[in-house]
Design a protein around this motif. Sequence first.
Motif, PDB file in Angstrom:
ATOM      1  N   ARG A  16     -37.171  -6.983 -14.750  1.00  0.00           N
ATOM      2  CA  ARG A  16     -36.553  -8.234 -14.305  1.00  0.00           C
ATOM      3  C   ARG A  16     -35.975  -8.100 -12.895  1.00  0.00           C
ATOM      4  NH1 ARG A  16     -34.969 -11.628 -12.041  1.00  0.00           N
ATOM      5  NH2 ARG A  16     -33.778 -13.499 -12.599  1.00  0.00           N
ATOM      6  N   LEU A  17     -35.298  -6.996 -12.609  1.00  0.00           N
ATOM      7  CA  LEU A  17     -34.727  -6.776 -11.281  1.00  0.00           C
ATOM      8  C   LEU A  17     -35.814  -6.633 -10.222  1.00  0.00           C
ATOM      9  CD1 LEU A  17     -31.886  -4.332 -12.319  1.00  0.00           C
ATOM     10  CD2 LEU A  17     -31.556  -6.607 -11.307  1.00  0.00           C
ATOM     11  N   ALA A  18     -36.974  -6.088 -10.619  1.00  0.00           N
ATOM     12  CA  ALA A  18     -38.082  -5.915  -9.680  1.00  0.00           C
ATOM     13  C   ALA A  18     -38.658  -7.250  -9.222  1.00  0.00           C
ATOM     14  CB  ALA A  18     -39.178  -5.055 -10.308  1.00  0.00           C
ATOM     15  N   GLN A  19     -38.329  -8.341  -9.928  1.00  0.00           N
ATOM     16  CA  GLN A  19     -38.753  -9.670  -9.482  1.00  0.00           C
ATOM     17  C   GLN A  19     -37.893 -10.160  -8.310  1.00  0.00           C
ATOM     18  OE1 GLN A  19     -38.615 -12.246 -12.901  1.00  0.00           O
ATOM     19  NE2 GLN A  19     -39.991 -10.953 -14.101  1.00  0.00           N
ATOM     20  N   THR A  20     -36.711  -9.556  -8.160  1.00  0.00           N
ATOM     21  CA  THR A  20     -35.770  -9.974  -7.117  1.00  0.00           C
ATOM     22  C   THR A  20     -35.693  -8.974  -5.969  1.00  0.00           C
ATOM     23  OG1 THR A  20     -34.425 -11.126  -8.767  1.00  0.00           O
ATOM     24  CG2 THR A  20     -33.349 -10.580  -6.667  1.00  0.00           C
ATOM     25  N   TYR A  21     -35.760  -7.695  -6.296  1.00  0.00           N
ATOM     26  CA  TYR A  21     -35.551  -6.643  -5.297  1.00  0.00           C
ATOM     27  C   TYR A  21     -36.863  -5.933  -4.964  1.00  0.00           C
ATOM     28  CZ  TYR A  21     -30.621  -7.305  -6.332  1.00  0.00           C
ATOM     29  OH  TYR A  21     -29.374  -7.854  -6.500  1.00  0.00           O
ATOM     30  N   ARG A  22     -36.962  -5.498  -3.729  1.00  0.00           N
ATOM     31  CA  ARG A  22     -38.153  -4.743  -3.309  1.00  0.00           C
ATOM     32  C   ARG A  22     -38.190  -3.381  -3.977  1.00  0.00           C
ATOM     33  NH1 ARG A  22     -40.560  -4.477   2.756  1.00  0.00           N
ATOM     34  NH2 ARG A  22     -42.421  -3.244   2.266  1.00  0.00           N
ATOM     35  N   TYR A  23     -37.016  -2.744  -4.125  1.00  0.00           N
ATOM     36  CA  TYR A  23     -36.934  -1.440  -4.768  1.00  0.00           C
ATOM     37  C   TYR A  23     -35.900  -1.469  -5.887  1.00  0.00           C
ATOM     38  CZ  TYR A  23     -39.525   0.366  -0.772  1.00  0.00           C
ATOM     39  OH  TYR A  23     -40.492   0.586   0.175  1.00  0.00           O
ATOM     40  N   VAL A  24     -36.237  -0.837  -6.995  1.00  0.00           N
ATOM     41  CA  VAL A  24     -35.312  -0.690  -8.117  1.00  0.00           C
ATOM     42  C   VAL A  24     -35.402   0.761  -8.603  1.00  0.00           C
ATOM     43  CG1 VAL A  24     -35.443  -3.098  -8.869  1.00  0.00           C
ATOM     44  CG2 VAL A  24     -37.067  -1.432  -9.798  1.00  0.00           C
ATOM     45  N   ASP A  46     -26.284  -1.497  -0.383  1.00  0.00           N
ATOM     46  CA  ASP A  46     -25.808  -2.535   0.530  1.00  0.00           C
ATOM     47  C   ASP A  46     -26.941  -3.469   0.952  1.00  0.00           C
ATOM     48  OD1 ASP A  46     -23.329  -3.199   2.452  1.00  0.00           O
ATOM     49  OD2 ASP A  46     -25.190  -3.371   3.621  1.00  0.00           O
ATOM     50  N   SER A  47     -28.170  -2.976   0.872  1.00  0.00           N
ATOM     51  CA  SER A  47     -29.323  -3.794   1.227  1.00  0.00           C
ATOM     52  C   SER A  47     -29.595  -4.841   0.158  1.00  0.00           C
ATOM     53  CB  SER A  47     -30.562  -2.903   1.385  1.00  0.00           C
ATOM     54  OG  SER A  47     -31.737  -3.686   1.462  1.00  0.00           O
ATOM     55  N   HIS A  48     -29.984  -6.044   0.595  1.00  0.00           N
ATOM     56  CA  HIS A  48     -30.347  -7.114  -0.337  1.00  0.00           C
ATOM     57  C   HIS A  48     -31.712  -6.861  -0.977  1.00  0.00           C
ATOM     58  CE1 HIS A  48     -26.873  -9.316   0.848  1.00  0.00           C
ATOM     59  NE2 HIS A  48     -27.288  -9.505   2.094  1.00  0.00           N
ATOM     60  N   ALA A  49     -32.376  -5.783  -0.560  1.00  0.00           N
ATOM     61  CA  ALA A  49     -33.715  -5.491  -1.081  1.00  0.00           C
ATOM     62  C   ALA A  49     -33.711  -4.331  -2.074  1.00  0.00           C
ATOM     63  CB  ALA A  49     -34.660  -5.170   0.069  1.00  0.00           C
ATOM     64  N   ILE A  50     -32.533  -3.773  -2.385  1.00  0.00           N
ATOM     65  CA  ILE A  50     -32.464  -2.554  -3.199  1.00  0.00           C
ATOM     66  C   ILE A  50     -31.437  -2.712  -4.312  1.00  0.00           C
ATOM     67  CG2 ILE A  50     -31.876  -0.079  -3.172  1.00  0.00           C
ATOM     68  CD1 ILE A  50     -32.846  -0.015  -0.256  1.00  0.00           C
ATOM     69  N   PHE A  51     -31.810  -2.256  -5.518  1.00  0.00           N
ATOM     70  CA  PHE A  51     -30.871  -2.200  -6.646  1.00  0.00           C
ATOM     71  C   PHE A  51     -31.049  -0.856  -7.343  1.00  0.00           C
ATOM     72  CE2 PHE A  51     -28.872  -2.627 -10.641  1.00  0.00           C
ATOM     73  CZ  PHE A  51     -28.002  -3.711 -10.609  1.00  0.00           C
ATOM     74  N   LEU A  52     -30.032   0.010  -7.227  1.00  0.00           N
ATOM     75  CA  LEU A  52     -30.065   1.322  -7.856  1.00  0.00           C
ATOM     76  C   LEU A  52     -28.936   1.444  -8.870  1.00  0.00           C
ATOM     77  CD1 LEU A  52     -30.659   3.634  -4.746  1.00  0.00           C
ATOM     78  CD2 LEU A  52     -32.358   2.553  -6.229  1.00  0.00           C
ATOM     79  N   PHE A  53     -29.294   1.735 -10.120  1.00  0.00           N
ATOM     80  CA  PHE A  53     -28.295   2.021 -11.146  1.00  0.00           C
ATOM     81  C   PHE A  53     -27.670   3.395 -10.880  1.00  0.00           C
ATOM     82  CE2 PHE A  53     -30.987  -0.969 -13.633  1.00  0.00           C
ATOM     83  CZ  PHE A  53     -29.988  -1.827 -14.103  1.00  0.00           C
ATOM     84  N   GLY A  54     -26.465   3.586 -11.387  1.00  0.00           N
ATOM     85  CA  GLY A  54     -25.759   4.841 -11.206  1.00  0.00           C
ATOM     86  C   GLY A  54     -25.797   5.738 -12.435  1.00  0.00           C
ATOM     87  N   GLU A  55     -26.642   6.754 -12.410  1.00  0.00           N
ATOM     88  CA  GLU A  55     -26.727   7.790 -13.447  1.00  0.00           C
ATOM     89  C   GLU A  55     -27.004   7.253 -14.854  1.00  0.00           C
ATOM     90  OE1 GLU A  55     -23.786  10.972 -13.061  1.00  0.00           O
ATOM     91  OE2 GLU A  55     -23.120  10.019 -11.201  1.00  0.00           O
ATOM     92  N   PRO A  56     -28.043   6.446 -15.030  1.00  0.00           N
ATOM     93  CA  PRO A  56     -28.328   5.912 -16.364  1.00  0.00           C
ATOM     94  C   PRO A  56     -29.122   6.839 -17.276  1.00  0.00           C
ATOM     95  CG  PRO A  56     -29.877   5.015 -14.796  1.00  0.00           C
ATOM     96  CD  PRO A  56     -28.928   5.872 -13.997  1.00  0.00           C
ATOM     97  N   ALA A  57     -29.692   7.935 -16.752  1.00  0.00           N
ATOM     98  CA  ALA A  57     -30.493   8.865 -17.569  1.00  0.00           C
ATOM     99  C   ALA A  57     -31.637   8.147 -18.281  1.00  0.00           C
ATOM    100  CB  ALA A  57     -29.605   9.601 -18.576  1.00  0.00           C
ATOM    101  N   PHE A  58     -32.469   7.471 -17.519  1.00  0.00           N
ATOM    102  CA  PHE A  58     -33.608   6.752 -18.099  1.00  0.00           C
ATOM    103  C   PHE A  58     -34.462   7.659 -18.981  1.00  0.00           C
ATOM    104  CE2 PHE A  58     -33.635   3.781 -14.175  1.00  0.00           C
ATOM    105  CZ  PHE A  58     -32.738   2.930 -14.776  1.00  0.00           C
ATOM    106  N   HIS A  59     -34.596   8.923 -18.602  1.00  0.00           N
ATOM    107  CA  HIS A  59     -35.502   9.819 -19.333  1.00  0.00           C
ATOM    108  C   HIS A  59     -35.034  10.084 -20.761  1.00  0.00           C
ATOM    109  CE1 HIS A  59     -32.355  12.534 -18.035  1.00  0.00           C
ATOM    110  NE2 HIS A  59     -32.853  13.511 -18.777  1.00  0.00           N
TER     111      HIS A  59
END
Length: 319
Positions: free
Chosen positions: A120-128, A62-75
């Motif tokens: 790219r998202l880190a250029q917009t959001y404080r936390y990704v 909900d914060s304009h400073a945060i973007f979290l993906f849902g269960e992408p399994a980056f590893h």
Amino acid sequence: MPSIIDKLRQRIHLASAGAEVFEVPMPDMSLAGVCRRIESQGLFVIGAARTGTTILQNALNDSHAIFLFGEPAFHNEGDSEDFAARYNAMHRSWGNQENKSSYCPPLFEEDASWYAYLARLAQTYRYVGSKIVINPLEAEDRASELFDFHCRHFYASRYLFTFRNPLDVLMSTRGLAELNGGTVSTYAEVIKGYFVVVQLFFRVLRNLPHVEVVFHEAVEPATFRKLESWLATPLPHAGDYYSGSKVRHYELTAVPEPHRPLVAEAVDLYDKLKRETLAGFELIQIEQNSGHFDQNHFTALGQLSRDVSNFLRTIDAPS
């Protein structure tokens, strides 16, 4: 991703009046290079299935400073350059409507790797970052893989663990699997997987610099004031996502009698975990030897770690 790099090169080459060309150094767009640049902006929500990871992710998103993906399994993603297509297809197959938690926006003319999107998202959001759910049947392997991966690539990131009463987790996990017609884990498997995540929390807490925890049934306004301070980011509407009327609780009598002693022990251990964690651990870096006979040798965290390890050894999860 040659197409992205070529476009970047076109923008950063500056020609002088003569034939000389001055080239601004290219950012390293490899996995290691990207993670080095953005690791301090990383934020990851981690929990066992049905412990409140989704609602916590939504509250933070909900914060304009945060973007979290849902269960992408980056590893497990590697260098594949079709991340958005596969990620969005996964959430569509789950029936999820589009929001930050379920949709990767088309930030490039062509698709790209997961870490290109994070950069790219880190250029917009404080936390990704992402929400990470650890399911019962894969808990031990997944916990080990995640720890190694995040130490390697996101050591300086922030980790937010979420826990919920294991009785409620047990009944919710099995009930959802039955409803969806999936594989229903045994009582022992769910409890074991849950406490493997508790062990992972201890390991991350002792080894990584930025770790916090939320207990799902204990969320209150003070919870988000603490997280606001920890993240140095306002979370004005995060608490609105929580409603006590939507959190279902179960009685021990809902568990078949043969499994009640195991579940009762799990609940007692959880109550101790919640009590000691909310009180705040001290002397985290004292080396603890699990072979001590005298209980006075242990810190609160050391005793909890020992108790969880002993409890896991008593569980004989059927195949």
